[in-house]
Design an enzyme around this catalytic site. Structure first.
Site, short mmCIF file in Angstrom:
data_model
loop_
_atom_site.label_atom_id
_atom_site.label_comp_id
_atom_site.label_asym_id
_atom_site.label_seq_id
_atom_site.Cartn_x
_atom_site.Cartn_y
_atom_site.Cartn_z
CE LYS A 152 30.19 40.35 37.04
NZ LYS A 152 30.04 41.18 36.31
CG ASP B 151 26.80 39.03 38.14
OD1 ASP B 151 26.21 38.76 37.27
OD2 ASP B 151 26.86 39.73 38.84
CB ALA C 293 32.20 33.66 42.65
CB ALA D 223 33.18 46.05 47.21
N GLY D 224 34.26 44.90 44.05
CA GLY D 224 35.15 44.90 42.77
C GLY D 224 35.00 44.59 41.66
#
Length: 309
Positions: free
Chosen positions: A20, A149, A117, A109-110
């Protein structure tokens, strides 16, 4: 002797789940509960992890990881997949003995919710493999207990998120948007980014987080130029404060012809909105040549959330 249906049932299942990005991320000050209230527009893009869930005997439970940066990803209770198994087991009131393998493509860690997910994929996989027939509302409840999330990654596409991000409303979205996703070898800790946000905004008056009507209209009209001028991320200043080199990456993307560039979520991944897929391919090449990132891939969105392969 005839095998029963349980013996004939498949003992493993694979689920594909997207990354996402946040087209808009508005953040309120730290609340008394220790969390920040959010208003965001989630957007699922075509970079996927694949999660394979297998039924095993008691004592054979395991989480394993392959693919990008696999050695850096925890395989113990620190992995959100473990929490997903725990929460779904609590909900159905029975133990779940599962071996789960994650094949990573979503950056680590982006700021693209790779861990969330994988947790969403595990929930979908377990529900189908164990034949629980949980409703959408039950799946959303379980997901919300795992992470803010995770509910969005069950559904994907484009959605408004409120609260901590778990209160979702689908967004009307016409046509695909084309992106370049640029990553580096370093990561950013989400708690550290939020702490820096708190530091930078200390003693400042922050309005209640709201999503601009202009962005929602641009998405409904399918106008990438209008979407570009309405991309916003309240955490970007904090990410740039912690990793100033990201400024060069954002500048390089816009110089290469991107309509706009933005830090994705808590970073450090940067995403660049492009006019079309051809422009995205050209910009990805230019970004790699600039030396401001270690990888640049094209993607499109919106795409559906976790789905059985």
């Amino acid at each position: 002797m005839t095998a029963n249906l349980q013996e004939l049932a498949p003992k493993h299942i694979s689920v594909r789940v997207p990354a996402k990005i946040n087209l808009s991320l508005k953040v309120a000050p730290l609340g008394e509960d220790g969390f920040h209230q959010l208003a965001t527009v989630f957007h699922a893009v075509s970079i996927y992890d694949e999660v394979t869930v297998s039924m095993v005997k008691p004592g054979q439970e395991e989480i394993s990881v392959g693919g990008n940066n696999a050695e850096k990803i925890p395989t113990n209770k620190d992995n959100l997949v473990s929490k997903a198994v725990t929460e779904i087991a609590k909900h159905v009131n029975q133990p779940i003995h599962a071996r789960i393998h994650i094949n990573k493509s979503i950056p680590l860690a982006g700021g693209m919710a790779g861990g969330s997910a994988d947790a969403a994929a595990a929930i979908i996989g377990i529900n189908h493999l164990w034949d629980f027939h949980l409703t959408i509302d039950e799946l959303n409840l379980i997901a919300s207990k795992v992470g803010s999330d995770v509910p969005f990654l069950l559904h994907g596409n484009t959605a408004l998120g409120y609260g901590r991000g778990e209160q979702l409303t689908p967004v009307l979205h016409r046509d695909s948007l084309h992106w370049v996703i640029a990553t580096n070898n370093f990561g950013l800790s989400t708690p550290e980014v939020y702490a820096e946000f708190d530091h930078l905004t200390k003693d400042k008056e922050i309005p209640d987080p709201e999503i601009s009507l202009e962005l929602l209209q641009a998405l409904a009209h399918g106008n990438p130029n209008e979407v570009a001028i309405n991309l916003v991320n309240d955490l970007q200043a904090a990410a740039l404060s912690l990793k100033p080199e990201l400024r060069r990456l954002l500048r390089a993307g816009e110089e290469a012809g991107a309509l706009a560039g933005i830090v994705s979520g808590s970073g450090p991944t940067c995403v660049f909105l492009c006019l079309d897929d051809t422009a995205a391919s050209d910009i990805a090449i230019d970004l790699l040549s600039s030396g401001t990132c270690t990888a640049a891939v094209t993607a499109y969105g919106p795409v559906p959330g976790a789905r059985i392969k």
